[in-house]
Design a protein around this motif. Structure first.
Motif, PDB file in Angstrom:
ATOM      1  N   THR A 118      12.463  -6.220  -0.125  1.00 57.24           N
ATOM      2  CA  THR A 118      11.335  -6.814  -0.822  1.00 57.24           C
ATOM      3  C   THR A 118      10.150  -6.602   0.022  1.00 57.24           C
ATOM      4  O   THR A 118       9.022  -6.235  -0.513  1.00 57.24           O
ATOM      5  CB  THR A 118      11.649  -8.326  -1.327  1.00 57.24           C
ATOM      6  OG1 THR A 118      12.868  -8.168  -2.111  1.00 57.24           O
ATOM      7  CG2 THR A 118      10.525  -8.794  -1.948  1.00 57.24           C
ATOM      8  N   ILE A 119      10.127  -7.216   1.128  1.00 56.17           N
ATOM      9  CA  ILE A 119       9.002  -7.115   1.933  1.00 56.17           C
ATOM     10  C   ILE A 119       8.536  -5.737   2.391  1.00 56.17           C
ATOM     11  O   ILE A 119       7.246  -5.505   2.242  1.00 56.17           O
ATOM     12  CB  ILE A 119       9.398  -7.872   3.417  1.00 56.17           C
ATOM     13  CG1 ILE A 119       9.487  -9.311   3.177  1.00 56.17           C
ATOM     14  CG2 ILE A 119       8.426  -7.436   4.393  1.00 56.17           C
ATOM     15  CD1 ILE A 119      10.096 -10.044   4.452  1.00 56.17           C
ATOM     16  N   VAL A 120       9.148  -4.656   2.718  1.00 58.85           N
ATOM     17  CA  VAL A 120       9.177  -3.485   2.917  1.00 58.85           C
ATOM     18  C   VAL A 120       8.469  -2.733   1.359  1.00 58.85           C
ATOM     19  O   VAL A 120       7.429  -2.048   1.285  1.00 58.85           O
ATOM     20  CB  VAL A 120      10.093  -2.507   3.338  1.00 58.85           C
ATOM     21  CG1 VAL A 120       9.608  -1.162   3.835  1.00 58.85           C
ATOM     22  CG2 VAL A 120      10.704  -3.164   4.578  1.00 58.85           C
ATOM     23  N   ASP A 121       9.095  -3.007   0.407  1.00 60.36           N
ATOM     24  CA  ASP A 121       8.730  -2.485  -1.002  1.00 60.36           C
ATOM     25  C   ASP A 121       7.355  -3.168  -1.204  1.00 60.36           C
ATOM     26  O   ASP A 121       6.414  -2.225  -1.653  1.00 60.36           O
ATOM     27  CB  ASP A 121       9.811  -2.979  -1.846  1.00 60.36           C
ATOM     28  CG  ASP A 121       9.555  -2.434  -3.317  1.00 60.36           C
ATOM     29  OD1 ASP A 121       8.739  -1.419  -3.381  1.00 60.36           O
ATOM     30  OD2 ASP A 121      10.010  -2.814  -4.452  1.00 60.36           O
ATOM     31  N   ALA A 122       7.230  -4.439  -0.941  1.00 57.84           N
ATOM     32  CA  ALA A 122       5.833  -4.981  -1.349  1.00 57.84           C
ATOM     33  C   ALA A 122       4.771  -4.185  -0.448  1.00 57.84           C
ATOM     34  O   ALA A 122       3.615  -4.071  -0.865  1.00 57.84           O
ATOM     35  CB  ALA A 122       6.028  -6.314  -1.172  1.00 57.84           C
ATOM     36  N   ALA A 123       4.915  -3.860   0.795  1.00 54.61           N
ATOM     37  CA  ALA A 123       4.109  -3.533   1.762  1.00 54.61           C
ATOM     38  C   ALA A 123       3.766  -1.944   1.476  1.00 54.61           C
ATOM     39  O   ALA A 123       2.574  -1.685   1.502  1.00 54.61           O
ATOM     40  CB  ALA A 123       4.880  -3.345   3.091  1.00 54.61           C
ATOM     41  N   ASN A 124       4.606  -1.340   0.802  1.00 57.59           N
ATOM     42  CA  ASN A 124       4.496  -0.063   0.349  1.00 57.59           C
ATOM     43  C   ASN A 124       3.541   0.118  -1.109  1.00 57.59           C
ATOM     44  O   ASN A 124       2.513   0.783  -1.289  1.00 57.59           O
ATOM     45  CB  ASN A 124       5.695   0.495  -0.067  1.00 57.59           C
ATOM     46  CG  ASN A 124       6.453   1.187   1.344  1.00 57.59           C
ATOM     47  OD1 ASN A 124       5.897   1.175   2.320  1.00 57.59           O
ATOM     48  ND2 ASN A 124       7.917   1.122   1.297  1.00 57.59           N
ATOM     49  N   LYS A 125       4.036  -0.960  -1.753  1.00 55.20           N
ATOM     50  CA  LYS A 125       2.987  -1.010  -2.873  1.00 55.20           C
ATOM     51  C   LYS A 125       1.755  -1.624  -2.677  1.00 55.20           C
ATOM     52  O   LYS A 125       0.759  -1.122  -3.548  1.00 55.20           O
ATOM     53  CB  LYS A 125       3.934  -2.093  -4.124  1.00 55.20           C
ATOM     54  CG  LYS A 125       4.892  -1.517  -4.798  1.00 55.20           C
ATOM     55  CD  LYS A 125       5.604  -2.524  -5.897  1.00 55.20           C
ATOM     56  CE  LYS A 125       6.572  -1.915  -6.451  1.00 55.20           C
ATOM     57  NZ  LYS A 125       7.963  -1.633  -5.872  1.00 55.20           N
ATOM     58  N   HIS A 126       1.469  -2.461  -2.153  1.00 53.98           N
ATOM     59  CA  HIS A 126       0.089  -3.101  -1.742  1.00 53.98           C
ATOM     60  C   HIS A 126      -0.598  -2.815  -0.500  1.00 53.98           C
ATOM     61  O   HIS A 126      -1.670  -3.391  -0.181  1.00 53.98           O
ATOM     62  CB  HIS A 126       0.395  -4.721  -2.089  1.00 53.98           C
ATOM     63  CG  HIS A 126       0.800  -5.048  -3.198  1.00 53.98           C
ATOM     64  ND1 HIS A 126       0.260  -4.694  -4.436  1.00 53.98           N
ATOM     65  CD2 HIS A 126       2.088  -5.472  -3.707  1.00 53.98           C
ATOM     66  CE1 HIS A 126       0.992  -5.275  -5.519  1.00 53.98           C
ATOM     67  NE2 HIS A 126       2.225  -5.639  -5.064  1.00 53.98           N
ATOM     68  N   GLN A 127      -0.092  -1.778   0.412  1.00 58.64           N
ATOM     69  CA  GLN A 127      -0.654  -1.376   1.527  1.00 58.64           C
ATOM     70  C   GLN A 127      -0.718  -2.625   2.474  1.00 58.64           C
ATOM     71  O   GLN A 127      -1.744  -2.794   3.199  1.00 58.64           O
ATOM     72  CB  GLN A 127      -1.938  -0.696   1.548  1.00 58.64           C
ATOM     73  CG  GLN A 127      -1.879   0.713   1.010  1.00 58.64           C
ATOM     74  CD  GLN A 127      -1.644   0.534  -0.493  1.00 58.64           C
ATOM     75  OE1 GLN A 127      -2.337   0.233  -1.328  1.00 58.64           O
ATOM     76  NE2 GLN A 127      -0.594   1.388  -1.099  1.00 58.64           N
ATOM     77  N   ILE A 128       0.388  -3.367   2.732  1.00 54.02           N
ATOM     78  CA  ILE A 128       0.314  -4.584   3.611  1.00 54.02           C
ATOM     79  C   ILE A 128       0.920  -4.116   5.004  1.00 54.02           C
ATOM     80  O   ILE A 128       1.890  -3.652   4.962  1.00 54.02           O
ATOM     81  CB  ILE A 128       1.146  -5.697   2.946  1.00 54.02           C
ATOM     82  CG1 ILE A 128       0.693  -6.222   1.617  1.00 54.02           C
ATOM     83  CG2 ILE A 128       1.339  -6.807   3.783  1.00 54.02           C
ATOM     84  CD1 ILE A 128       1.696  -7.048   0.894  1.00 54.02           C
ATOM     85  N   SER A 129       0.321  -4.608   5.897  1.00 58.54           N
ATOM     86  CA  SER A 129       0.840  -4.289   7.390  1.00 58.54           C
ATOM     87  C   SER A 129       1.998  -5.354   7.536  1.00 58.54           C
ATOM     88  O   SER A 129       1.497  -6.607   7.556  1.00 58.54           O
ATOM     89  CB  SER A 129      -0.089  -4.506   8.281  1.00 58.54           C
ATOM     90  OG  SER A 129       0.378  -4.079   9.649  1.00 58.54           O
ATOM     91  N   ILE A 130       3.179  -4.605   8.122  1.00 54.30           N
ATOM     92  CA  ILE A 130       4.348  -5.631   8.239  1.00 54.30           C
ATOM     93  C   ILE A 130       4.724  -5.487   9.520  1.00 54.30           C
ATOM     94  O   ILE A 130       5.976  -5.592   9.875  1.00 54.30           O
ATOM     95  CB  ILE A 130       5.312  -5.579   7.127  1.00 54.30           C
ATOM     96  CG1 ILE A 130       5.819  -4.204   6.925  1.00 54.30           C
ATOM     97  CG2 ILE A 130       5.106  -6.198   5.804  1.00 54.30           C
ATOM     98  CD1 ILE A 130       7.209  -4.002   5.999  1.00 54.30           C
ATOM     99  N   ASP A 131       4.029  -4.803  10.406  1.00 54.13           N
ATOM    100  CA  ASP A 131       4.471  -4.627  11.825  1.00 54.13           C
ATOM    101  C   ASP A 131       5.116  -5.675  12.497  1.00 54.13           C
ATOM    102  O   ASP A 131       6.219  -5.667  12.973  1.00 54.13           O
ATOM    103  CB  ASP A 131       3.410  -3.771  12.524  1.00 54.13           C
ATOM    104  CG  ASP A 131       3.044  -2.754  11.980  1.00 54.13           C
ATOM    105  OD1 ASP A 131       3.743  -1.822  11.256  1.00 54.13           O
ATOM    106  OD2 ASP A 131       2.024  -2.117  12.603  1.00 54.13           O
ATOM    107  N   ASP A 132       4.433  -6.713  12.422  1.00 54.33           N
ATOM    108  CA  ASP A 132       5.024  -7.861  13.114  1.00 54.33           C
ATOM    109  C   ASP A 132       6.337  -8.660  12.585  1.00 54.33           C
ATOM    110  O   ASP A 132       7.353  -9.077  13.338  1.00 54.33           O
ATOM    111  CB  ASP A 132       4.109  -9.044  12.907  1.00 54.33           C
ATOM    112  CG  ASP A 132       3.036  -8.967  13.724  1.00 54.33           C
ATOM    113  OD1 ASP A 132       2.662  -7.980  14.731  1.00 54.33           O
ATOM    114  OD2 ASP A 132       1.758  -9.393  13.692  1.00 54.33           O
ATOM    115  N   VAL A 133       6.527  -8.359  11.148  1.00 54.92           N
ATOM    116  CA  VAL A 133       7.863  -8.798  10.481  1.00 54.92           C
ATOM    117  C   VAL A 133       8.677  -7.846  10.913  1.00 54.92           C
ATOM    118  O   VAL A 133      10.024  -8.039  11.227  1.00 54.92           O
ATOM    119  CB  VAL A 133       7.663  -8.705   9.097  1.00 54.92           C
ATOM    120  CG1 VAL A 133       8.890  -9.007   8.349  1.00 54.92           C
ATOM    121  CG2 VAL A 133       6.622  -9.712   8.665  1.00 54.92           C
ATOM    122  N   LEU A 134       8.764  -6.455  10.998  1.00 51.61           N
ATOM    123  CA  LEU A 134       9.755  -5.726  11.338  1.00 51.61           C
ATOM    124  C   LEU A 134      10.205  -5.594  12.821  1.00 51.61           C
ATOM    125  O   LEU A 134      11.460  -5.672  13.256  1.00 51.61           O
ATOM    126  CB  LEU A 134       9.360  -4.054  11.168  1.00 51.61           C
ATOM    127  CG  LEU A 134       8.730  -3.707   9.820  1.00 51.61           C
ATOM    128  CD1 LEU A 134       8.277  -2.218   9.535  1.00 51.61           C
ATOM    129  CD2 LEU A 134      10.253  -3.837   8.753  1.00 51.61           C
TER     130      LEU A 134
END
Length: 474
Positions: free
Chosen positions: A342-358
């Protein structure tokens, strides 16, 4: 009566070859000599029972069931199936997997359809004994020969066949659902609940969202009706007996809202899905929960919290990401997996940076990519392997957007590897994504890709219908 004579001749020959006299064999087997003599020499007066047959077999040191192929006629000495011999014989045949003998007896029994209740009785006893597969031929016999379509034994047989048929093959599961569906309202109410729940799960795994929503509504109406009826019976009857179901009644009610909510999420209808969560977030109002029910209610509360995070994130509310990350961190890895997707999918949909989460979940992500771990007991299931493949695909999209092409291609290849393991149609999207970015692949990555592509071709050639694997056609 040919086999009726043959089995006795064979037994007598074996006794003689073993060096026994009739008296000696009587002492060794514990069967009275007079009884043994009458059984072996005058079958019309003293038929051979299963208890004595197995005792004779054991005394002679023969493999279990070695005389069973000769015993079939013994069940029909009078020309009709004799219950006292048919039932114990069929129970033992099911236990030992003697399919040929089972088929022979059932075929001859169907000369008289009045014997179908006996066939059903045997099936239920085998099923209750923990051998559902052994009961299948008997349920099939009822299903094929019962002429009264509203007969309860027929409906229960179809239900048992449905439950027994469910496994990892989604296509086979769909066929089982289609076969059972006309009977779902003809079985007793406790089976109706369990049948609907299993049907919804099959349709969910196949992504058939309309069916998920339709049968969820049916499950909701049924579980609510039975709940009210249960409350009424508790108040009015001193000899109250609760409805016997596989799960607590609150589970069926909760799932009837949970599944359509997740179905709407998968269709991208996030706000509608969010609106349904309130219906299962707090089920503590359910009366007579007991310890089991309270644990189930707690699960729904946890799922509701997780799904709220999921839907808010998919709606683009990035501010909830830190609290969602904290929520996931304390969970088991099998619960972390859908959260990460979900987190990665949302990041791809809304151009959210999730480097810290990963980075925070790097150990868990690495474990999920491990092929041996994926083949462990829990992750052998198709559904979970599919989700791991989906995670890697979403990671590939994210890293391509971030221009981290090497990491992205590694994730494409990992997703493709998992899709191949379970012969999943999503392998096609991996091929498409790799080809789109082939220019960035190293020679080592291209060699690995070509190797997997060859495996895909071989799987397609060996498949009965390669269109199923490649996801094209009907």
């Amino acid at each position: 009566m040919k086999n009726g004579i043959d089995i006795r001749s064979e037994i007598k020959k074996c006794i003689q070859e073993a060096g026994y006299t009739l008296r000696g064999f009587s002492k060794a087997s514990g069967i009275f000599e007079s009884h043994l003599s009458m059984v072996l020499n005058n079958y019309l007066m003293r038929p051979l029972g299963m208890t004595h047959l197995d005792r004779i077999n054991q005394t002679l040191g023969k493999p279990e069931g070695c005389f069973y192929d000769l015993y079939v006629d013994e069940c029909f000495i009078s020309g009709k199936p004799h219950r006292s011999r048919v039932k114990p014989f069929m129970l033992r045949c099911a236990e030992l997997g003697k399919q040929k003998e089972i088929n022979q007896v059932l075929s001859r029994m169907m000369d008289d359809l009045d014997k179908l209740p006996l066939v059903f009785e045997i099936a239920e006893e085998i099923y209750a004994g923990g051998n559902p597969q052994g009961a299948v031929p008997f349920y099939e016999c009822v299903a094929e020969n019962e002429r009264h379509q509203h007969d309860e034994n027929l409906a229960i047989s179809q239900y048992r066949l449905f439950r027994t048929a469910l496994g990892k093959d989604n296509d086979a599961n769909l066929k089982a659902v289609i076969r059972f569906e006309p009977y779902r309202n003809r079985v007793p109410e406790n089976y109706q609940l369990d049948g609907l729940l299993q049907m919804i799960n099959v349709y969910f795994n196949l992504g058939m969202w309309k069916e998920v929503e339709f049968f969820s509504e049916e499950l909701c109406n049924l579980s609510e009706t039975l709940y009210r009826l249960d409350l009424h019976k508790r108040l009015k009857s001193k000899k109250y007996e609760p409805l016997q179901t596989e799960r607590h009644l609150v589970v069926y009610y909760g799932y009837s809202f949970l599944m359509p909510s997740v179905s709407l999420e998968n269709q991208g209808k996030y706000q509608k899905a969010l609106d349904l969560i309130a219906n299962y977030a707090d089920l503590s109002w359910f009366e007579n929960l007991g310890e089991v029910g309270e644990k189930e209610v707690a699960k729904f509360t946890m799922w509701a919290e997780a799904n709220r995070y999921t839907l808010h994130l998919l709606l683009g509310n990035a501010e909830i990401l830190p609290s969602y990350t904290s929520f996931l961190k304390d969970k088991h890895i099998q619960e972390i997996l859908p959260g990460l997707i979900t987190i990665v999918d949302a990041a791809n949909k809304h151009q959210i940076s999730i480097d810290d989460v990963l980075l925070e979940f790097s150990d868990e992500i690495q474990l999920l990519k491990d092929r041996e771990y994926l083949r462990s007991e829990y992750y052998e299931e198709r559904f979970n392997l599919s989700r791991c493949s989906d995670l890697c695909y979403q990671l590939a999209l994210y890293y391509f957007y971030k221009k981290s092409n090497d990491t992205a291609i590694n994730n494409v290849l990992k997703s493709m590897e998992m899709a191949i393991i379970i012969k999943q149609r999503d392998v096609v999207r991996c091929i498409s994504l790799f080809e789109e970015h082939r220019i960035y692949a190293t020679s080592k990555q291209q060699i690995l890709y070509e190797s997997m592509l060859k495996e895909v071709r071989e799987l397609g050639e060996n498949s009965q219908d390669s269109r199923d694997f490649f996801g094209v056609g009907g």
